[in-house]
Design an enzyme around this catalytic site. Structure first.
Site, PDB file in Angstrom:
ATOM      1  N   ASN A 287       6.443  -8.388   4.031  1.00  0.00           N
ATOM      2  CA  ASN A 287       7.755  -8.545   4.663  1.00  0.00           C
ATOM      3  C   ASN A 287       7.818  -7.915   6.066  1.00  0.00           C
ATOM      4  O   ASN A 287       8.587  -8.386   6.907  1.00  0.00           O
ATOM      5  CB  ASN A 287       8.887  -8.063   3.747  1.00  0.00           C
ATOM      6  CG  ASN A 287       8.645  -6.683   3.189  1.00  0.00           C
ATOM      7  OD1 ASN A 287       7.831  -5.929   3.730  1.00  0.00           O
ATOM      8  ND2 ASN A 287       9.349  -6.343   2.115  1.00  0.00           N
TER       9      ASN A 287
ATOM     10  N   ASP B 237       1.593  -6.468  -3.974  1.00  0.00           N
ATOM     11  CA  ASP B 237       2.811  -5.913  -4.581  1.00  0.00           C
ATOM     12  C   ASP B 237       3.724  -7.004  -5.138  1.00  0.00           C
ATOM     13  O   ASP B 237       4.613  -6.721  -5.937  1.00  0.00           O
ATOM     14  CB  ASP B 237       3.588  -5.093  -3.553  1.00  0.00           C
ATOM     15  CG  ASP B 237       2.872  -3.809  -3.190  1.00  0.00           C
ATOM     16  OD1 ASP B 237       1.953  -3.423  -3.930  1.00  0.00           O
ATOM     17  OD2 ASP B 237       3.224  -3.208  -2.160  1.00  0.00           O
TER      18      ASP B 237
ATOM     19  N   MET C  89      -1.233   0.624  -8.213  1.00  0.00           N
ATOM     20  CA  MET C  89      -0.556   0.438  -6.926  1.00  0.00           C
ATOM     21  C   MET C  89       0.783  -0.289  -7.083  1.00  0.00           C
ATOM     22  O   MET C  89       0.961  -1.074  -8.026  1.00  0.00           O
ATOM     23  CB  MET C  89      -1.443  -0.350  -5.972  1.00  0.00           C
ATOM     24  CG  MET C  89      -2.486   0.498  -5.270  1.00  0.00           C
ATOM     25  SD  MET C  89      -3.421  -0.526  -4.080  1.00  0.00           S
ATOM     26  CE  MET C  89      -4.300   0.753  -3.166  1.00  0.00           C
ATOM     27  N   GLY C  90       1.668  -0.099  -6.117  1.00  0.00           N
ATOM     28  CA  GLY C  90       2.970  -0.756  -6.121  1.00  0.00           C
ATOM     29  C   GLY C  90       4.050   0.281  -5.899  1.00  0.00           C
ATOM     30  O   GLY C  90       4.579   0.846  -6.832  1.00  0.00           O
TER      31      GLY C  90
ATOM     32  N   GLU D 131       2.400   3.910  -9.175  1.00  0.00           N
ATOM     33  CA  GLU D 131       2.398   5.030  -8.218  1.00  0.00           C
ATOM     34  C   GLU D 131       3.802   5.291  -7.677  1.00  0.00           C
ATOM     35  O   GLU D 131       4.087   6.367  -7.183  1.00  0.00           O
ATOM     36  CB  GLU D 131       1.439   4.738  -7.063  1.00  0.00           C
ATOM     37  CG  GLU D 131       1.860   3.541  -6.199  1.00  0.00           C
ATOM     38  CD  GLU D 131       0.887   3.232  -5.066  1.00  0.00           C
ATOM     39  OE1 GLU D 131      -0.160   3.875  -4.944  1.00  0.00           O
ATOM     40  OE2 GLU D 131       1.202   2.306  -4.286  1.00  0.00           O
TER      41      GLU D 131
END
Lengths: 417, 417
Positions: free
Chosen positions: A118, A148, A190-191, A255
């Site tokens: 984004n 993500d 992750m994220g 995370e």
């Protein structure tokens, strides 16, 4: 194409790379060659070295001429993980966007393609606005990319399915390891804001079980995403209940988990952390959250004078986004969004963001199509896991399997004694 | 087989599981069915739940009857990572071995197969000695297994090639990620005493380059194994030299690196750590060593008043030993050592350890054979990376590629711009 501007095109890659971001790059090149180059509207195709950092630098060697690349070489690049042009974490402000526009003008760029999340859509939006204000004809196309999976207007984003496949396979192997020696295993995924990737660990269950009792689910028994407030005492109680019944417990933790006030747990456990250019504390590339949660559980689950349970934490880290073996659906769609961006340009569309729409969902008949959205609809804002894909405080819903399984593809079947 | 004892057989799995330890289990079962079972010398084949913990417990349900397993089901078990019977970290002392022997006697066990590392070979040795002292006819066979590749008498050990393949592929993807965003990346790899697995990161280079200047090598630029004393200041100088020239640096570090006095670096950076049953500080399942090294580099490489370089650390963790996609050579050899152990028993051999010998080395004509060694030759002692496979303080030699490449198998070829 008579009324289209004639000039050059430029392509860049931005943000955290993925295993298929080069598929998107090659898709744009192929789409341009077949369309605007063939029609004489695009003379040269440049690649920006390290995204907008390259084109804004004013240095000629920061733009690569992509013309000499053969179809065979493009195919090998497409299958290579991570950003072949180099990437950047720069988030351009107005002055920076002026320099990008200046780089476009001085190289006669009329078509600007930017592959990213984004922030990259927002860069396209600002540059397009500045070009319009300056009366310089420039069309900016955002090509979606992020593990993500947090872009609005998209069913899902290229990069996510391959990362989800890695996370699923990792939990399948790790669940068997955990079962063989017992104890508590924490996996940090992750994220930062969106829990899609953490939720994909659920596919490791093979069965679509969603029992309310975590001890009755196959591993991973517990799944914690940023969308659901994380309460340390509830976490302790959840793990205790599973471990007491089974002697083991596999846990998938994002995370980006945060408390009821929206404050991230990681920095609270880690003390002060490194802050990046976006003002975020560094969460990836450190084992601190996993170690902090392991220490918390150890303290809470060791009986007075008794033996501590075996607790281990792995932080899956960068392998999630660069593991060389990709999801088949993901590789094809990433190539497709790149081609579609070039087709939008050929069709005379103004600046836009490419999107992915799901048109058929069964695992044997999954289909997707590409669409266009306004840059402002995708820029800046993040998408989160919708409530209907989640269940309770530590699980996904049956709908999540429907959503994620076709993207990840076939999985191995393992046999237990 | 006329003079062989008649009774039952038992199989167990011990220590850290691997991705192919079930191949060895299935190999023993197949070998027994074709040999001693067929000849009427073995009546029943049992599996110990959680290794010697199962057979020493005196509980009947800790021994599983493996007879009902069909060939199809065995094949699926063989392809399933981690220990299907469950594993254990127990290291039996004399009293514990008495209970194992008692478990064998009460179940009329005459053939004892134990899949594991040098501790498991030692357990076989002690149990065999105790049986001989007691005048109970029992033959104990050790089947090799360890991702650490540290068993004496073996060219290499089952489990290592698959783990090395994971480490290689991980470094290939991660090197591209590191190149796209720049900065310093530390990867912590399993192997407390032996650096074989860490050294396998060198295969990620595709080219066999061994330039003395680390900045002229493809990534990983620097490789640190426990066999070479690790000096913090030399480490800082090595990284600084690469990072200054290239703007990036990928580093493979063994969890077991130690200083010139032989003291492990991990616990020194981590403060006090958890101590396991063997008196070792816990190194795996924690990101502390990587984070400690990253913090040390950050302090040393940040100019006064200047910006810190981007430094990230990943600890690859348990995925190294349980990743579901294995090396082809490894899967076949693990099956083979299991079958060979059963054949040794059929041939009337006394207690022994199975070994792997390399008989042809070129990557297109790699061949291995199985042999036998005395249990005492394999038990307890660990093998280290021999000096001729290493080069200087931070690299492998050309011979290491010759040694490791045929085990890991074909790798993808990636294209750069």
């Amino acid at each position: 194409m008579a009324d289209l501007p004639t000039g050059n095109a430029v392509i860049g890659q931005s943000g955290g790379p993925t295993a298929v971001i080069n598929q998107a790059l090659v898709g744009v090149i192929e789409g341009l060659r077949e369309g605007l180059v063939n029609a004489g509207k695009v003379k040269r195709i440049f690649g920006m070295r390290h995204g907008v950092r390259g084109i804004s630098s004013g240095k000629a060697d920061e733009l690569i001429d992509l013309a000499p690349l053969s179809a065979e070489r493009l195919e090998r690049i497409a299958r290579t993980p991570s950003a072949a042009l180099g990437s950047t974490r720069d988030k351009p402000d107005a002055a920076y966007c002026d320099r990008i526009l200046e780089g476009c003008r001085s190289n006669d760029i009329r078509y600007f393609f930017y592959i990213g999340g984004n922030d990259s859509a927002d860069t396209c939006r600002i540059v397009a606005e500045k070009a319009a204000e300056a009366g310089y004809e420039l069309r900016c196309f955002h090509v979606p990319k992020t593990i993500d999976n947090d872009l609005r207007e998209n069913d899902h984003t290229p990069g996510f399915p391959s990362a989800a496949r890695f996370v699923t396979l990792a939990h399948m192997g790790d669940a068997l390891d955990n079962a063989s020696l017992g104890g508590i295993k924490i996996n940090i995924i992750m994220g930062r804001n969106a829990g899609f990737l953490t939720a994909s660990a659920a596919l490791a269950r093979e069965l679509r079980e969603t029992d309310e009792d975590p001890a009755k689910r196959p591993a991973p028994h517990l799944i914690y995403v940023p969308e659901v407030p994380f309460v340390m005492d509830e976490f302790l109680a959840d793990v205790d209940a599973v471990y007491t019944k089974l002697g083991r417990c596999q846990i998938a933790v994002s995370e980006g988990i945060r408390d009821a006030d929206g404050k991230e747990i990681g920095p609270q456990l880690m003390g002060t952390g490194e802050v990046d250019a976006h003002g975020n504390v560094q969460l990836s590339g450190s084992g601190a959250l996993g170690d902090g949660l392991a220490g918390f559980l150890k303290k809470g689950l060791t009986p007075a004078g008794g033996k501590a349970p075996r607790i281990r934490a792995d932080t899956f880290g960068y392998l999630q986004r660069c593991w060389p073996e990709t999801s088949t659906v993901d590789a094809a769609e990433a190539r497709g969004v790149g081609r579609f961006a070039a087709e939008l340009a050929s069709n005379g569309e103004m600046s836009a963001s490419v999107t992915i729409v799901r048109t058929s969902n069964a695992i044997d008949s999954y289909r997707s199509a590409f669409g266009r959205a306004e840059l402002s609809a995708v820029a800046r804002h993040a998408r989160h896991v919708p409530p209907e894909l989640l269940s309770g405080r530590n699980n996904v819903s049956p709908s999540f399997y429907d959503y994620c399984q076709p993207l990840v593809g076939d999985l191995p079947h393992f046999e237990r004694l």
